[in-house]
Design a protein around this motif. Structure first.
Motif, mmCIF file in Angstrom:
data_model
loop_
_atom_site.group_PDB
_atom_site.id
_atom_site.type_symbol
_atom_site.label_atom_id
_atom_site.label_comp_id
_atom_site.label_asym_id
_atom_site.label_seq_id
_atom_site.Cartn_x
_atom_site.Cartn_y
_atom_site.Cartn_z
ATOM 1 N N LEU A 83 7.041 -4.737 3.322
ATOM 2 C CA LEU A 83 6.465 -6.056 3.590
ATOM 3 C C LEU A 83 7.561 -7.110 3.697
ATOM 4 O O LEU A 83 8.462 -7.165 2.847
ATOM 5 N N GLY B 282 -2.591 2.115 -1.415
ATOM 6 C CA GLY B 282 -1.372 2.353 -0.634
ATOM 7 C C GLY B 282 -0.198 1.695 -1.331
ATOM 8 O O GLY B 282 0.221 0.596 -0.989
ATOM 9 N N ALA C 179 2.891 3.476 -2.134
ATOM 10 C CA ALA C 179 4.157 4.034 -1.635
ATOM 11 C C ALA C 179 5.257 3.854 -2.684
ATOM 12 O O ALA C 179 5.103 4.304 -3.824
ATOM 13 N N ILE D 100 2.688 11.564 3.263
ATOM 14 C CA ILE D 100 1.690 10.660 3.846
ATOM 15 C C ILE D 100 0.618 11.459 4.587
ATOM 16 O O ILE D 100 0.934 12.239 5.488
ATOM 17 N N GLY E 188 -3.605 10.560 -6.252
ATOM 18 C CA GLY E 188 -4.525 11.482 -5.581
ATOM 19 C C GLY E 188 -5.058 10.856 -4.305
ATOM 20 O O GLY E 188 -4.786 9.686 -4.011
ATOM 21 N N ASP F 62 -3.326 -1.029 2.242
ATOM 22 C CA ASP F 62 -2.099 -0.772 3.006
ATOM 23 C C ASP F 62 -1.945 0.734 3.168
ATOM 24 O O ASP F 62 -1.074 1.350 2.561
ATOM 25 N N CYS F 63 -2.860 1.341 3.955
ATOM 26 C CA CYS F 63 -2.837 2.804 4.072
ATOM 27 C C CYS F 63 -2.953 3.265 5.534
ATOM 28 O O CYS F 63 -3.447 4.366 5.808
HETATM 29 C C1 SAM Z 1 2.493 2.017 4.221
HETATM 30 S S1 SAM Z 1 2.466 2.814 2.702
HETATM 31 C C2 SAM Z 1 2.234 1.512 1.510
HETATM 32 C C3 SAM Z 1 3.380 0.521 1.495
HETATM 33 C C4 SAM Z 1 3.481 -0.368 0.275
HETATM 34 N N1 SAM Z 1 2.282 -1.118 0.003
HETATM 35 C C5 SAM Z 1 4.683 -1.299 0.366
HETATM 36 O O1 SAM Z 1 4.823 -2.216 -0.440
HETATM 37 O O2 SAM Z 1 5.552 -1.085 1.233
HETATM 38 C C6 SAM Z 1 0.946 3.670 2.747
HETATM 39 C C7 SAM Z 1 0.675 4.554 1.544
HETATM 40 O O3 SAM Z 1 -0.722 4.919 1.554
HETATM 41 C C8 SAM Z 1 -0.843 6.261 1.097
HETATM 42 N N2 SAM Z 1 -2.104 6.824 1.606
HETATM 43 C C9 SAM Z 1 -2.535 6.836 2.896
HETATM 44 N N3 SAM Z 1 -3.727 7.464 2.977
HETATM 45 C C10 SAM Z 1 -4.063 7.833 1.712
HETATM 46 C C11 SAM Z 1 -5.191 8.498 1.140
HETATM 47 N N4 SAM Z 1 -6.221 8.915 1.903
HETATM 48 N N5 SAM Z 1 -5.218 8.705 -0.196
HETATM 49 C C12 SAM Z 1 -4.171 8.303 -0.981
HETATM 50 N N6 SAM Z 1 -3.074 7.655 -0.492
HETATM 51 C C13 SAM Z 1 -3.015 7.430 0.833
HETATM 52 C C14 SAM Z 1 0.380 6.955 1.677
HETATM 53 O O4 SAM Z 1 0.660 8.157 0.992
HETATM 54 C C15 SAM Z 1 1.460 5.859 1.513
HETATM 55 O O5 SAM Z 1 2.137 6.008 0.300
#
Ligand code: SAM
Length: 236
Positions: A33, A61, A63, A90, A153, A173-174
């Motif tokens: 971000l 989300g 990360a 991811i 999870g 944020d996913c």
């Molecule tokens: C873009 S990153 C988050 C970035 C973070 N908020 C930052 O400060 O940069 C998206 C995250 O969402 C998680 N994610 C996406 N789909 C998911 C799901 N169905 N269940 C759990 N985690 C999920 C991914 O594993 C990843 O770690």
């Protein structure tokens, strides 16, 4: 007689502490971000606070933990924070996501994604949950399992049992269509009037905006009140 009141001084001090924390998590390579997106998060949460909306703060989300650490700092001590993530590789986009999303995921899957500040990309870290827990402590916010929780999870497995009963503010944020829609549907029954949901990917990849449109068509209590640089939904 020309000075600011005590309340103003305390508020300015808190704001500058948050400015420093945002700079610190960005320098630590813990978030994608930029300041403009942090500014939307702060503004939306300030609206929720000003309206005295009851409930916790949630992020879907986490990360590497950057935005989660800042949200936990903004939430505590008045609200609890819960961050949800797979803390692993991811998950892939689905059939509702455009080809751009599938191309992006192929780059990640093939090990070609780069991390920030000299760190490996968070999706390739073996013990991401442990690293994020350590990062929270390093930035002065220990994960104690009550005031600050990290829930590991797939959202579909964890959210039914682990979402707080009342959520005043959420950051989604996913990335892709399916998890965005699932999280919106999970949050909606728990969010009181005045609540806010910030959608980080509203203008990225395409799937998130489509999921938001589907959600708004089925739940008229929510409205899109901002669309750049990220989306913001208000619960009326
Ligand atoms: C873009 S990153 C988050 C970035 C973070 N908020 C930052 O400060 O940069 C998206 C995250 O969402 C998680 N994610 C996406 N789909 C998911 C799901 N169905 N269940 C759990 N985690 C999920 C991914 O594993 C990843 O770690």
């Amino acid at each position: 007689m020309f000075g600011f009141g005590l309340g103003d001084r305390v508020a300015r001090l808190f704001r500058s502490r948050i400015d420093r924390l945002i700079a610190a998590v960005r320098a630590d390579g813990l978030t994608y971000l930029g300041e403009d997106r942090f500014s939307v998060l702060r503004g939306a949460l300030a609206e929720v606070d000003a309206a005295r909306v009851k409930g916790d703060v949630v992020e879907a989300g986490v990360a590497a933990g950057g935005s989660a650490i800042v949200l936990a700092r903004l939430a505590r001590p008045r609200r609890r924070f819960a961050g949800f993530d797979l803390f692993g590789m991811i998950p892939p986009p689905g059939e509702m996501d455009p080809s751009e999303a599938h191309q992006r995921h192929a780059v990640i899957r093939e090990g070609r994604s780069e991390g920030l500040a000299g760190r490996p990309y968070y999706g390739y870290v073996n013990d991401l949950f442990g690293e994020v827990t350590t990062a929270f402590a390093r930035h002065g916010l220990p994960v104690d399992g009550s005031g600050i929780r990290l829930v590991r999870g797939l959202f579909s497995d964890t959210m039914p049992g682990e979402l707080p009963a009342t959520v005043a503010f959420a950051h989604i944020d996913c990335d892709w269509y399916d998890p965005v829609l699932l999280v919106l549907r999970s949050l909606a029954p728990r969010m009181p009037a005045g609540g806010r949901i910030v959608l980080d990917d509203f203008n990225d990849f395409g799937g998130c905006a489509k999921a938001v449109a589907a959600f708004l068509a089925e739940d008229p209590r929510f409205a899109l009140v901002r669309s750049t640089p990220t989306g913001v939904l208000a619960r009326g």
